[in-house]
Design a protein around this motif. Structure first.
Motif, PDB file in Angstrom:
ATOM      1  N   ASN A  29      18.849  62.359  46.803  1.00 41.99           N
ATOM      2  CA  ASN A  29      18.765  63.773  47.140  1.00 41.99           C
ATOM      3  C   ASN A  29      20.080  64.303  47.726  1.00 41.99           C
ATOM      4  OD1 ASN A  29      16.069  64.114  46.307  1.00 41.99           O
ATOM      5  ND2 ASN A  29      15.306  63.295  48.244  1.00 41.99           N
ATOM      6  N   ARG A  62       5.001  73.120  52.418  1.00 41.18           N
ATOM      7  CA  ARG A  62       6.173  73.995  52.385  1.00 41.18           C
ATOM      8  C   ARG A  62       5.839  75.400  52.891  1.00 41.18           C
ATOM      9  NH1 ARG A  62       9.302  76.151  47.055  1.00 41.18           N
ATOM     10  NH2 ARG A  62       7.217  76.962  46.684  1.00 41.18           N
ATOM     11  N   LYS A  89      12.130  73.164  47.407  1.00 41.32           N
ATOM     12  CA  LYS A  89      11.459  72.248  46.497  1.00 41.32           C
ATOM     13  C   LYS A  89       9.938  72.463  46.536  1.00 41.32           C
ATOM     14  CE  LYS A  89      14.744  71.704  45.326  1.00 41.32           C
ATOM     15  NZ  LYS A  89      15.335  71.833  43.986  1.00 41.32           N
ATOM     16  N   PRO A  90       9.289  72.665  45.390  1.00 33.55           N
ATOM     17  CA  PRO A  90       7.834  72.897  45.382  1.00 33.55           C
ATOM     18  C   PRO A  90       7.022  71.684  45.836  1.00 33.55           C
ATOM     19  CG  PRO A  90       8.682  72.655  43.141  1.00 33.55           C
ATOM     20  CD  PRO A  90       9.877  72.724  44.035  1.00 33.55           C
ATOM     21  N   PHE A  91       7.614  70.490  45.751  1.00 31.91           N
ATOM     22  CA  PHE A  91       6.883  69.282  46.146  1.00 31.91           C
ATOM     23  C   PHE A  91       7.061  68.952  47.623  1.00 31.91           C
ATOM     24  CE2 PHE A  91      10.951  68.122  44.177  1.00 31.91           C
ATOM     25  CZ  PHE A  91      11.569  67.454  45.221  1.00 31.91           C
ATOM     26  N   PHE A  92       7.798  69.785  48.366  1.00 31.49           N
ATOM     27  CA  PHE A  92       7.977  69.543  49.799  1.00 31.49           C
ATOM     28  C   PHE A  92       6.631  69.691  50.506  1.00 31.49           C
ATOM     29  CE2 PHE A  92       9.135  70.862  54.139  1.00 31.49           C
ATOM     30  CZ  PHE A  92       9.978  69.812  54.486  1.00 31.49           C
ATOM     31  N   PRO A  93       6.203  68.704  51.290  1.00 32.77           N
ATOM     32  CA  PRO A  93       4.865  68.752  51.919  1.00 32.77           C
ATOM     33  C   PRO A  93       4.712  69.960  52.845  1.00 32.77           C
ATOM     34  CG  PRO A  93       5.811  66.543  52.064  1.00 32.77           C
ATOM     35  CD  PRO A  93       6.910  67.450  51.581  1.00 32.77           C
TER      36      PRO A  93
END
Length: 291
Positions: free
Chosen positions: A179, A107, A101-105
């Motif tokens: 999720n 990453r 996921k690109p929004f994962f902190p």
């Protein structure tokens, strides 16, 4: 049909010839071992493929299957393979889904942290000391928990999940799914190729593993099948007698007994392989398109 040019025909002929020779080199020892496992003492002493099918005997298999260590090794290996594969695929997929996921902190940092473990590890002695400290020595879980997540499998699964259209997840969120519900109800059904590929890799790895059992396990009734097989093949007659095989059986046809033991350990995974092989190419190719 367009006729091939002469250089292409020569290349295809040489390529097919090399593949045929390679297949023969692989199948020849396999077939020889199979015939030996069904042979009597007199047939086994002849060597090669001089085998009389009229004198085929199943006595070697019946003798090996009477051993309690063969059956305990089977149970331990099946437990390790099934539980280890299920937990490994489950945890690997959850980790890969998060990292895709690109929004994962942070990453990039966490992905680099995971990939770092592919090239550097703590080593055997520190791992052994850790397993002793947490009380997992001489436990079957010592062969499952340390290898639950493979970095290579995680990267392949993460790349596969990155290629799934975002619209699929958005439709689930519109319906109120969280999720985990999206992962299990939407992502898993369309990820069968990569899940089957990783599951088969992990299952074959667990089925063939033996070194960690030698390191952590001390009780003979907790040995996996490959360790039992190793002791039969390397230590030979003495070990087979200790496993409950009578001295007369061992002395009559030791090579046939060893061959039967090898096939007893190999046959189950050979039966499973063809059913999942069709997912290999698609799972690997699709999972390796993105970095």
């Amino acid at each position: 049909m367009i006729r091939q040019k002469l250089p292409s025909r020569i290349f295809n002929f040489i390529n097919g010839l090399l593949i045929t020779l390679f297949c023969i080199s692989v199948l020849f020892p396999f077939a020889s071992l199979l015939l030996t496992s069904f042979s009597t003492a007199a047939s086994a002493s002849l060597g090669g493929f001089d085998f009389d099918f009229g004198k085929m005997s199943f006595s070697n298999y019946s003798i090996m299957l009477r051993s309690q260590y063969i059956w305990s090794g089977y149970l331990n290996t099946i437990f390790r393979t099934v539980v280890g594969t299920v937990l490994s695929v489950l945890l690997t997929s959850i980790g890969a889904y998060c990292l895709s996921k690109p929004f994962f902190p942070h990453r990039t940092f966490w992905m680099g942290f995971v990939v770092f473990t592919m090239f550097f590890s703590g080593g055997l002695i520190p791992t052994y000391l850790v397993m002793c400290e947490i009380g997992m020595k001489n436990s079957i879980w010592s062969m499952i928990l340390p290898c639950l997540i493979s970095t290579y499998n995680l990267v392949i699964m993460r790349n596969f999940f990155q290629q799934i259209p975002a619209a699929i997840e958005e439709s689930g969120r519109i319906d109120g799914a969280g999720n985990l519900r999206i992962l299990f109800s939407l992502i898993y059904p369309i990820s069968t190729p990569v899940l089957a590929t990783i599951a088969l890799w992990v299952a074959v790895s667990h089925w063939n593993a033996w070194f960690d059992c030698l390191v952590y396990i001390r009780d003979a009734d907790k040995f996996v099948l490959q360790v039992v097989l190793r002791r039969i093949v390397l230590q030979g007659s003495t070990q087979m007698i200790e496993m409950g095989v009578t001295p007369d059986d061992v002395m009559s046809n030791p090579d046939g007994l060893k061959a039967a033991a090898i096939f007893v350990a190999t046959l189950p995974i050979l039966c499973v392989y063809p059913f999942a092989q069709k997912y290999f190419v698609k799972g690997i190719i699709v999972g390796s398109l993105k970095g």
